[in-house]
Design a protein around this motif. Structure first.
Motif, short mmCIF file in Angstrom:
data_model
loop_
_atom_site.label_atom_id
_atom_site.label_comp_id
_atom_site.label_asym_id
_atom_site.label_seq_id
_atom_site.Cartn_x
_atom_site.Cartn_y
_atom_site.Cartn_z
N TYR A 61 -3.81 4.02 -1.40
CA TYR A 61 -3.94 3.02 -2.35
C TYR A 61 -3.39 1.65 -1.86
O TYR A 61 -2.27 1.72 -1.27
N GLU A 98 -7.96 -3.90 -5.89
CA GLU A 98 -7.46 -2.58 -5.69
C GLU A 98 -8.28 -1.67 -5.21
O GLU A 98 -9.36 -1.49 -5.73
N LYS A 99 -7.82 -0.81 -4.37
CA LYS A 99 -8.78 0.11 -3.54
C LYS A 99 -8.25 1.23 -3.28
O LYS A 99 -7.05 1.40 -3.11
N VAL A 100 -8.88 2.50 -2.97
CA VAL A 100 -8.50 3.63 -2.26
C VAL A 100 -9.15 3.90 -1.38
O VAL A 100 -10.78 3.77 -1.21
N GLY A 111 0.65 6.04 0.06
CA GLY A 111 -0.32 7.08 -0.10
C GLY A 111 0.17 8.43 0.79
O GLY A 111 1.57 8.59 0.82
N HIS A 170 0.75 -1.23 -0.06
CA HIS A 170 -0.17 0.27 -0.02
C HIS A 170 1.06 1.21 0.01
O HIS A 170 1.91 1.11 0.47
#
Length: 229
Positions: A82, A101-103, A64, A62
């Protein structure tokens, strides 16, 4: 609605910064331990697999950014993260990778328990960017969650401009089974045909290293009060 939320968020940060004793912002990233996923085969013929398979946990990553505001021992920390997540189903003939996949946009509230150690927790809004199950037929797309909210909680320690952060990220979506079709026969088959995706939710443990690009504690001559946005 989105514009109103954006204006509220910016106004909230402006108010918080103007009353804060310290603030900082920076970047973060690291490994993630991903857990979750369960599929049960549906019997449609004499050779169909009807067992239940729980996905094996996997390590992914991850990254960010964060913005942190501190008031004495208390802190408010909005972030954008992310996450690339994967688990693996051990189907009868070959394994299948379940990838998401994600935010995430968490809003965390914390407390300094001792010296460099903070504990924190809070809600997170999560947007799924992509989801796939290896071998799944396209007529039944993968649905990861029925609720965009999650909860996060953890502990972090500061070492100058660096931080070490360990947290648990759990979706607040409910378990909602649905039917999928998986390639069964041939060289590309997985030995399971029509199946129930009993639980498509994924949770994760994140270990992050953060770097403060700016830290007001290291710049005592900054202007007090006001909004920096």
């Amino acid at each position: 609605m989105n514009k109103a939320l954006y204006l509220f968020f910016i106004g909230f940060l402006c108010f918080s910064v103007s009353h804060a004793q310290e603030f900082s912002f920076g970047i973060k990233g690291g490994p993630s331990y991903v857990m979750g996923g369960q599929i049960t085969g549906r019997v449609g013929g004499g050779t169909d697999f009807a067992g239940t398979v729980e996905a094996d946990s996997q390590f992914k990553y991850h990254g960010g950014g964060f913005f942190e505001i501190r008031f004495n021992k208390f802190l408010i920390r909005p972030e954008v993260i992310y996450s690339a997540m994967e688990t693996e189903f051990q189907f009868p003939t070959q394994p299948s990778t379940y990838a998401v996949e994600k935010v995430s946009v968490p809003l965390l509230f914390g407390y300094n328990v001792w010296g460099p150690i903070d504990i924190y927790g809070g809600p997170a809004y999560q947007k799924i960017l992509d989801a796939s199950l290896e071998g799944n037929e396209p007529d039944q797309p993968v649905v990861v969650q029925n609720n965009p909210l999650a909860a996060q909680a953890g502990i972090k320690a500061a070492f100058g401009r660096f931080e070490l952060d360990l947290r648990y990220d759990r979706t607040l979506a409910s378990e909602e089974p649905y039917i999928i079709n998986i390639v069964n026969g041939g060289n590309e088959g997985f030995g399971i045909n029509t199946a129930n995706f009993d639980d498509s939710r994924l949770n994760q443990i994140l270990l992050s290293i953060s770097f403060k690009i700016f830290d007001s504690a290291a710049n005592p001559g900054r202007r007090k009060g006001g909004c920096y946005f």
